[in-house]
Design an enzyme around this catalytic site. Structure first.
Site, short mmCIF file in Angstrom:
data_model
loop_
_atom_site.label_atom_id
_atom_site.label_comp_id
_atom_site.label_asym_id
_atom_site.label_seq_id
_atom_site.Cartn_x
_atom_site.Cartn_y
_atom_site.Cartn_z
N VAL A 279 0.84 -1.21 0.00
CA VAL A 279 0.00 0.00 0.00
C VAL A 279 0.87 1.26 0.00
CG1 VAL A 279 -1.66 1.34 1.36
CG2 VAL A 279 -1.99 -1.11 1.08
N LEU B 204 -6.90 -0.16 -3.20
CA LEU B 204 -6.03 -0.67 -4.27
C LEU B 204 -6.03 -2.18 -4.31
CD1 LEU B 204 -2.70 1.35 -3.65
CD2 LEU B 204 -4.59 1.97 -5.16
N GLU C 66 -3.89 -5.47 -5.42
CA GLU C 66 -2.51 -5.82 -5.76
C GLU C 66 -2.43 -6.18 -7.23
OE1 GLU C 66 -1.34 -7.84 -1.62
OE2 GLU C 66 -0.18 -8.45 -3.37
N PHE D 145 -16.17 -10.20 -9.99
CA PHE D 145 -16.08 -11.08 -8.82
C PHE D 145 -17.08 -12.23 -8.87
CE2 PHE D 145 -12.81 -9.64 -5.89
CZ PHE D 145 -12.33 -8.59 -6.68
N CYS E 63 -5.62 -9.43 2.10
CA CYS E 63 -6.76 -8.62 2.53
C CYS E 63 -8.01 -9.42 2.86
CB CYS E 63 -7.09 -7.58 1.47
SG CYS E 63 -5.81 -6.33 1.36
N LYS F 154 -7.92 -11.77 5.95
CA LYS F 154 -7.69 -10.96 7.16
C LYS F 154 -8.92 -10.09 7.47
CE LYS F 154 -4.97 -7.21 6.52
NZ LYS F 154 -5.60 -5.97 6.92
C1 UDX Z 1 -8.66 -6.75 -2.41
C2 UDX Z 1 -9.70 -5.70 -2.81
O1 UDX Z 1 -10.19 -6.02 -4.13
C3 UDX Z 1 -9.09 -4.30 -2.79
O2 UDX Z 1 -10.10 -3.33 -3.07
C4 UDX Z 1 -8.50 -4.06 -1.40
O3 UDX Z 1 -7.86 -2.80 -1.34
C5 UDX Z 1 -7.51 -5.15 -1.02
O4 UDX Z 1 -8.14 -6.42 -1.13
P1 UDX Z 1 -6.55 -7.89 -3.56
O5 UDX Z 1 -6.31 -8.60 -2.27
O6 UDX Z 1 -5.41 -7.28 -4.26
O7 UDX Z 1 -7.62 -6.73 -3.39
O8 UDX Z 1 -7.18 -8.97 -4.55
P2 UDX Z 1 -8.51 -9.18 -5.40
O9 UDX Z 1 -8.24 -8.87 -6.81
O10 UDX Z 1 -9.67 -8.50 -4.79
O11 UDX Z 1 -8.67 -10.76 -5.25
C6 UDX Z 1 -8.75 -11.38 -3.96
C7 UDX Z 1 -8.88 -12.88 -4.08
O12 UDX Z 1 -10.14 -13.24 -4.63
C8 UDX Z 1 -7.82 -13.53 -4.99
O13 UDX Z 1 -7.39 -14.74 -4.39
C9 UDX Z 1 -8.56 -13.79 -6.27
O14 UDX Z 1 -8.04 -14.82 -7.04
C10 UDX Z 1 -9.95 -14.13 -5.72
N1 UDX Z 1 -11.04 -13.91 -6.70
C11 UDX Z 1 -11.32 -12.65 -7.15
C12 UDX Z 1 -11.80 -14.98 -7.14
O15 UDX Z 1 -11.56 -16.14 -6.73
N2 UDX Z 1 -12.83 -14.76 -8.00
C13 UDX Z 1 -13.14 -13.52 -8.47
O16 UDX Z 1 -14.09 -13.39 -9.24
C14 UDX Z 1 -12.37 -12.43 -8.03
#
Ligand code: UDX
Length: 435
Positions: A11, A153, A155, A251, A262, A265
């Protein structure tokens, strides 16, 4: 404006570089000497798409610098941003606030002139009040406000998201702090929605959003299981659902469960807060339990494919918790591999970016390949665990010739099932029924 950013992780670093690029003078503080040295010499300490060029440019122009010295960073700063980790407590799973409180205590001594202390780290409701108390205790005369500016944000997309936020949320009751924050966010104001709310609402928005997205993933994962049993195809179902703008298409990708630094946690911390306030969050509690179960279940799905030849080689593609990052924290891939190695001594892994980080966790329990082809050589099954674009373009006909058995378990639905079947593979995706 002058900014001090405490913490140079996923971050703090992209945020610092982003604000430097917008013309602010940014000083980032960290406690790890080696990291500060590398950053000051122009070496990035983490992988983020698009970060490197902006980082180099702003280091060279002196718009951003890095230091171990909190005092020099905080003195004269208009805004001090807290971007330190709030990892889950190993037992209670609550957000561990020791680092953020320690940073608040330390920076408090150096506040001079009116300063906004802005919390970017994800912190439970009421943490802003506590930070305010800590600063006041250390420095009775300090002129400051504590505001909450949650970070959304993703990652792998941190730079893109920094410059193109869905919304900017500022939590404060102070008019003075609001003015400072509006000045800082001036380049965004007419382009993106900006919401000013109570500090406690702002703290809650971050958790409520992440927990909702995690729940959405859990929902589509459960729907995928249902589709496997009922003969429907979850990809078609998700497409149809997503066309309803009230649901939205994002999603809704089924997979091995969510991971990362994230969602696991934040869902745990939110559930814990619900318990603390006597207001249980049953949907979030269920999401957490089912996401954990899912990883073990997916591990079993892989093991079944080599049950008849237990010495068979499992080629794993993907270690990071999602595509576009080298981060393996709470990666479902890692948990699923741990299930595999309970059964097999012949697991060979590959990831385009996350090999180093995975090695720190998996040690010598697996073998490490240098490429997709290397991992799949003589393999009895190819398992896709992370949604890397590269995996979409695997030449299946070519790779099949290198493999011992033509089996694919695609836990991210990265490959086109029909193409895989045509190439002669026994293919299993998630919720797709196209074996
Ligand atoms: C997340 C939030 O999206 C972001 O707004 C916040 O600031 C931090 O946490 P991030 O942890 O970077 O971001 O990952 P993200 O892209 O949200 O994916 C999280 C998890 O969900 C990953 O393991 C990803 O593979 C999984 N995922 C996501 C799915 O299994 N299916 C989906 O459709 C989307």
């Amino acid at each position: 404006m002058k900014l001090a950013i405490i913490g140079t992780g996923y971050v703090g670093l992209p945020t610092g570089v982003g604000f430097a690029e917008l013309g602010n003078d940014v000083v980032c503080v960290d406690k790890i000497a080696n990291k500060i040295e590398r950053l000051n010499s122009g070496e990035l300490t983490l992988f983020e798409d698009g970060l490197e060029d902006l980082f180099r440019k702003n280091v060279q122009s002196g718009k951003i610098r890095f230091t171990l010295d909190m005092q020099s960073a905080v003195r004269g700063a208009d805004v001090v941003m807290l971007a330190v980790g709030t990892p889950p407590h190993p037992i209670t799973k609550e957000a561990d606030l020791q680092y953020i409180y320690a940073a608040a205590k330390e920076l408090a001594q150096y506040l001079d002139g009116y300063t906004v202390v802005a919390t970017k780290s994800t912190v439970p409701v009421g943490t802003g009040d506590e930070i305010e108390k800590i600063i006041r205790e250390v420095n009775h005369d300090a002129d400051f406000d504590v505001v909450s500016i949650p970070e959304f944000l993703r990652e792998g997309f941190a730079i893109h998201d920094f410059f193109n936020p869905d919304r900017i949320v500022i939590g404060t009751n102070s008019e003075r702090a609001k003015e400072v924050m509006l000045k800082l966010y001036a380049p965004f104001v007419d382009k993106f929605p900006l919401l000013i709310v109570k500090r406690r609402s702002s703290e809650t928005i971050k958790y409520a959003s992440n927990a909702f997205l995690a729940m959405k993933i859990h929902y589509i994962n459960e729907m995928a299981d249902f589709c496997e049993k009922s003969g429907a195809d979850v990809l078609e179902v998700a497409k149809g659902m997503g066309m309803d703008t009230r649901i939205g298409k994002k999603f809704l990708n089924p997979g091995p469960g969510y991971g990362g630094s994230c969602f696991p946690k934040d869902t745990n911390a939110m559930a814990q807060m619900g318990r603390k306030y006597g207001s249980p969050l049953s949907l979030i509690e269920t999401t957490i339990a089912k996401n954990d179960e899912r990883k073990a279940k997916m591990g079993q799905r892989v093991i079944e494919t080599i049950k008849s030849h237990p010495e068979g080689k499992i080629a794993v593609l993907g270690l990071a918790f999602k595509g576009g990052t080298d981060d393996c924290r709470e990666s479902p891939a890692i948990d699923i591999i741990k299930e595999m190695v309970k059964y097999s001594h012949n697991v060979c892994v590959f990831d385009p970016k996350a090999m180093e980080n995975a090695r720190l966790i998996l040690g010598d329990s697996v073998k490490y390949a240098t490429s997709i082809e290397d991992a799949c050589g003589n393999a009895d099954v190819m398992v896709i665990l992370t949604e890397w674009e590269d995996f979409k373009h695997i030449d299946l006909i070519k790779i099949k010739q290198k493999m011992n058995r033509a089996k694919i378990v695609d836990l991210r639905n990265m490959l086109d099932a029909d193409t895989a079947v045509k190439a002669g593979f026994e293919y299993r995706g998630v919720g797709t029924n196209r074996q």
